[in-house]
Motif scaffolding. Structure first.
Motif, PDB file in Angstrom:
ATOM      1  N   UNK A   1       1.960  11.901 -22.926  1.00  0.00           N
ATOM      2  CA  UNK A   1       3.098  11.581 -22.069  1.00  0.00           C
ATOM      3  C   UNK A   1       3.900  12.842 -21.742  1.00  0.00           C
ATOM      4  N   UNK A   2       4.050  13.720 -22.715  1.00  0.00           N
ATOM      5  CA  UNK A   2       4.840  14.935 -22.447  1.00  0.00           C
ATOM      6  C   UNK A   2       4.099  15.883 -21.507  1.00  0.00           C
ATOM      7  N   UNK A   3       2.782  15.869 -21.533  1.00  0.00           N
ATOM      8  CA  UNK A   3       2.032  16.685 -20.566  1.00  0.00           C
ATOM      9  C   UNK A   3       2.324  16.205 -19.147  1.00  0.00           C
ATOM     10  N   UNK A   4       2.435  14.900 -18.977  1.00  0.00           N
ATOM     11  CA  UNK A   4       2.783  14.350 -17.659  1.00  0.00           C
ATOM     12  C   UNK A   4       4.177  14.801 -17.246  1.00  0.00           C
ATOM     13  N   UNK A   5       5.111  14.787 -18.196  1.00  0.00           N
ATOM     14  CA  UNK A   5       6.474  15.245 -17.915  1.00  0.00           C
ATOM     15  C   UNK A   5       6.469  16.714 -17.511  1.00  0.00           C
ATOM     16  N   UNK A   6       5.751  17.547 -18.251  1.00  0.00           N
ATOM     17  CA  UNK A   6       5.652  18.970 -17.902  1.00  0.00           C
ATOM     18  C   UNK A   6       5.070  19.121 -16.504  1.00  0.00           C
ATOM     19  N   UNK A   7       4.022  18.363 -16.213  1.00  0.00           N
ATOM     20  CA  UNK A   7       3.401  18.434 -14.891  1.00  0.00           C
ATOM     21  C   UNK A   7       4.407  18.112 -13.793  1.00  0.00           C
ATOM     22  N   UNK A   8       5.130  17.017 -13.960  1.00  0.00           N
ATOM     23  CA  UNK A   8       6.081  16.593 -12.941  1.00  0.00           C
ATOM     24  C   UNK A   8       7.189  17.614 -12.724  1.00  0.00           C
ATOM     25  N   UNK A   9       7.549  18.345 -13.769  1.00  0.00           N
ATOM     26  CA  UNK A   9       8.599  19.353 -13.636  1.00  0.00           C
ATOM     27  C   UNK A   9       8.154  20.558 -12.798  1.00  0.00           C
ATOM     28  N   UNK A  10       6.884  20.607 -12.447  1.00  0.00           N
ATOM     29  CA  UNK A  10       6.391  21.655 -11.550  1.00  0.00           C
ATOM     30  C   UNK A  10       6.254  21.154 -10.113  1.00  0.00           C
ATOM     31  N   UNK A  11       6.415  19.860  -9.905  1.00  0.00           N
ATOM     32  CA  UNK A  11       6.219  19.260  -8.588  1.00  0.00           C
ATOM     33  C   UNK A  11       7.566  18.955  -7.926  1.00  0.00           C
ATOM     34  N   UNK A  12       7.502  18.535  -6.672  1.00  0.00           N
ATOM     35  CA  UNK A  12       8.722  18.179  -5.949  1.00  0.00           C
ATOM     36  C   UNK A  12       9.448  17.010  -6.604  1.00  0.00           C
ATOM     37  N   UNK A  13       8.744  16.195  -7.392  1.00  0.00           N
ATOM     38  CA  UNK A  13       9.371  15.042  -8.038  1.00  0.00           C
ATOM     39  C   UNK A  13      10.461  15.434  -9.028  1.00  0.00           C
TER      40      UNK A  13
END
Length: 198
Positions: A114-126
């Protein structure tokens, strides 16, 4: 780093984020097999965590220097007008240091996924800039997340060799680190991909 110190890292919410990865444990297991990750790699990563624990600041000096030397990378820590945002750099740094230790020490379980998804999203426009309340250039293109695998792997060897381990132990730690970073970059690519191809 103690649990209390971890909770004091701005924006570090491992285990508390509401983000849920759509990647299943079975899919994660397949990814682990794809990068040839073994129990020996897990042991080598634990050893690497002990080796790196008091070196994270020096590691980050190297990585931050690398980013600062490349304006196209520094842009993502800068305003759209090109002015570096020091507060942003300062807030990200302790999270980056904790990421090094988490990579070595956290089990690759549901909370980690789940935290990998959070890290990923913090690099995107989201979610780029949301955690730190800044107005930096957004988003970070996926190509840089993938390309960054090399510098954060190649530069790690000297740090892993700094405590007098044998050449074989250093190589084992380095290979395990390489696999773990590649695994995470693969997971971070998910929000960038069309859902049916992720």
């Amino acid at each position: 780093m103690t649990t209390q110190q971890k909770t004091q890292i701005a924006g570090y919410d491992f285990g508390r984020t509401s983000t849920r990865s759509p990647v299943t444990e079975e899919e994660l297991d397949k990814l682990l097999k794809t990068v040839l990750f073994t129990d020996d790699d897990r042991a080598a990563l634990r050893m690497a965590g002990d080796v790196l624990e008091d070196q994270t600041d020096r590691v980050l000096d190297v990585w931050y220097g690398f980013v600062a030397d490349h304006p196209h990378l520094m842009a993502y820590f800068s305003t759209p007008g090109g002015e570096p945002i020091q507060r942003y750099l300062d807030r990200v740094r302790p999270r980056f240091a904790q990421w090094i230790l988490d990579t070595c020490r956290r089990p690759f379980d549901r909370a980690w996924l789940d935290y990998q998804e959070e890290i990923a999203l913090r690099h995107t426009a989201d979610k780029k800039n949301v955690t730190d309340g800044v107005d930096a250039t957004t988003p970070i293109p996926l190509r840089y997340l993938v390309a960054f695998i090399y510098p954060i792997t190649a530069t790690m060897r000297d740090f892993l060799a700094a405590k007098g381990h044998s050449a074989e132990e250093v190589e084992a730690m380095h290979q395990a680190w390489f696999k773990a970073v590649t695994l995470q970059a693969a997971l971070w690519s998910r929000p960038y991909a069309r859902e049916n191809h992720a």
